[in-house]
Design an enzyme around this catalytic site. Structure first.
Site, PDB file in Angstrom:
ATOM      1  N   TYR A   8     -15.350  26.976  -2.394  1.00 55.78           N
ATOM      2  CA  TYR A   8     -15.503  25.844  -1.576  1.00 55.78           C
ATOM      3  C   TYR A   8     -14.273  24.837  -2.871  1.00 55.78           C
ATOM      4  O   TYR A   8     -13.899  23.757  -2.766  1.00 55.78           O
ATOM      5  CB  TYR A   8     -16.861  24.843  -2.364  1.00 55.78           C
ATOM      6  CG  TYR A   8     -17.066  25.138  -3.775  1.00 55.78           C
ATOM      7  CD1 TYR A   8     -17.078  24.963  -5.252  1.00 55.78           C
ATOM      8  CD2 TYR A   8     -18.886  26.369  -3.398  1.00 55.78           C
ATOM      9  CE1 TYR A   8     -17.385  24.694  -5.893  1.00 55.78           C
ATOM     10  CE2 TYR A   8     -18.593  26.802  -4.856  1.00 55.78           C
ATOM     11  CZ  TYR A   8     -17.960  26.590  -5.536  1.00 55.78           C
ATOM     12  OH  TYR A   8     -19.214  26.855  -7.238  1.00 55.78           O
TER      13      TYR A   8
ATOM     14  N   LYS B 181     -12.105   4.260   1.529  1.00 48.34           N
ATOM     15  CA  LYS B 181     -11.577   3.225   0.570  1.00 48.34           C
ATOM     16  C   LYS B 181     -12.133   2.512   0.020  1.00 48.34           C
ATOM     17  O   LYS B 181     -11.869   0.920   0.353  1.00 48.34           O
ATOM     18  CB  LYS B 181     -10.633   3.010   1.853  1.00 48.34           C
ATOM     19  CG  LYS B 181      -9.340   2.138   1.610  1.00 48.34           C
ATOM     20  CD  LYS B 181      -7.580   1.734   2.796  1.00 48.34           C
ATOM     21  CE  LYS B 181      -6.337   1.213   2.181  1.00 48.34           C
ATOM     22  NZ  LYS B 181      -5.427   1.354   3.403  1.00 48.34           N
TER      23      LYS B 181
ATOM     24  N   GLU C 111      -8.200   6.806   9.849  1.00 47.32           N
ATOM     25  CA  GLU C 111      -9.535   7.538  10.547  1.00 47.32           C
ATOM     26  C   GLU C 111      -8.268   8.921  10.924  1.00 47.32           C
ATOM     27  O   GLU C 111      -9.156  10.479  11.388  1.00 47.32           O
ATOM     28  CB  GLU C 111      -9.125   6.812  12.017  1.00 47.32           C
ATOM     29  CG  GLU C 111     -10.106   6.146  11.856  1.00 47.32           C
ATOM     30  CD  GLU C 111     -10.205   4.554  11.481  1.00 47.32           C
ATOM     31  OE1 GLU C 111      -9.266   4.263  10.788  1.00 47.32           O
ATOM     32  OE2 GLU C 111     -10.826   3.353  11.916  1.00 47.32           O
TER      33      GLU C 111
ATOM     34  N   GLU D  36       0.973  -1.728  -0.212  1.00 49.41           N
ATOM     35  CA  GLU D  36      -0.069  -0.163  -0.490  1.00 49.41           C
ATOM     36  C   GLU D  36       0.663   1.223   0.079  1.00 49.41           C
ATOM     37  O   GLU D  36       0.584   2.396  -0.788  1.00 49.41           O
ATOM     38  CB  GLU D  36      -0.999   0.094   1.278  1.00 49.41           C
ATOM     39  CG  GLU D  36      -2.044  -0.965   1.210  1.00 49.41           C
ATOM     40  CD  GLU D  36      -3.137  -1.402   2.182  1.00 49.41           C
ATOM     41  OE1 GLU D  36      -4.100  -1.289   2.402  1.00 49.41           O
ATOM     42  OE2 GLU D  36      -1.881  -0.579   3.468  1.00 49.41           O
TER      43      GLU D  36
END
Length: 288
Positions: free
Chosen positions: A63, A108, A83, A28
């Site tokens: 934005y 994810k 998190e 990863e």
């Protein structure tokens, strides 16, 4: 114009995607994967009322800037958990003016799971008060060297350091100088006289050095024989018996093989038909 404070104004950004290298597994961190974030920005008391009247972006929360800040965090420094990634996104959004709270959901979809699934997501809600409460806790966390800037401490001005005074060399006393002169005279008296120089073929002078004489070898001293002590008798020579000559092994040739005749063997004699007849029998005439 009135504003409903029970339901504050909000700006929602869904599907902000970028490639990040977040995760706990080695692949990863090397290959990376797609991360998606949904961000809901809650505004203050007046909300979008001022921007709606002035129609100016300076009175509103841009934005586009919020989206760029979220994508930079996803593509930035990798973390192990989503998190932590959601917490960093909420801190970046709460830094904008007129933002009182934010809700962040990090997806994810390519998480390394061994079962079939559609998505994995984490949602958090943070406001300005909770960010202020977490500020003292994060103050004790050491910052990385690339972010924390060293603060130069002022150096108090003081008197300049004094230059080192040169060390005075001790002067040679008169008795010591006289002792050195006496030693030099003694060395000159003991030194050998200079040798004469002989001319060379090229007109240069070379010192004449005495040729060392070869020392004659000393003769060995003759042994002293005492007449009173009898000399030991010489041992008798040991006569070795003659060694008989050993016969040399010779290789014997095998007897020659008899030659086989290539001629055919003689044919056996067959009895003629006449020999079967009795000699006493009369012969038949041939013409009969």
């Amino acid at each position: 114009m009135s504003t409903n404070y029970a339901s504050p104004d909000r700006i929602t950004l869904k599907g902000l995607s970028a490639r990040g290298y977040h995760g706990l597994l080695p692949f990863e961190r090397t290959e990376g994967q797609l991360f998606t974030a949904d961000v809901t920005v809650f505004l203050g008391e007046r909300g979008t009322a001022i921007a709606a009247v002035t129609d100016s972006v300076t009175d509103a929360v841009n934005y586009a800037d919020v989206a760029q800040a979220v994508v930079r965090i996803i593509e930035g420094e990798p973390v192990g958990l989503i998190e932590t990634l959601a917490e960093r996104i909420s801190d970046a959004v709460l830094a904008f003016p007129r933002v009182t709270a934010v809700e962040v959901t990090v997806h994810k979809p390519q998480a390394p799971l061994d079962v079939a699934f559609d998505d994995v997501s984490v949602s958090i809600f943070r406001d300005v008060d909770s960010a202020a409460e977490r500020a003292p806790e994060s103050a004790g966390v050491p910052q990385p060297a690339s972010v924390a800037e060293p603060v130069a401490e002022p150096v108090a001005a003081g008197p300049a350091p004094e230059a080192a005074s040169p060390v005075a060399e001790p002067e040679t006393t008169a008795p010591a100088a006289e002792a050195d002169a006496d030693a030099a005279e003694d060395e000159a008296a003991v030194a050998p006289p200079p040798q004469a120089e002989a001319p060379t073929a090229y007109g240069m002078a070379a010192p004449l050095t005495p040729r060392p004489e070869a020392a004659a070898p000393e003769a060995p001293a003759a042994p002293v024989v005492d007449a009173a002590v009898p000399l030991p008798a010489a041992p008798a020579p040991v006569v070795q018996p003659p060694v008989a000559a050993q016969p040399t092994a010779t290789r014997r040739r095998p007897p020659p093989r008899p030659r086989r005749s290539r001629s055919r063997p003689p044919r056996p004699l067959r009895p003629s038909p006449r020999s079967t007849r009795c000699p006493c029998a009369p012969r038949r005439p041939r013409n009969s």
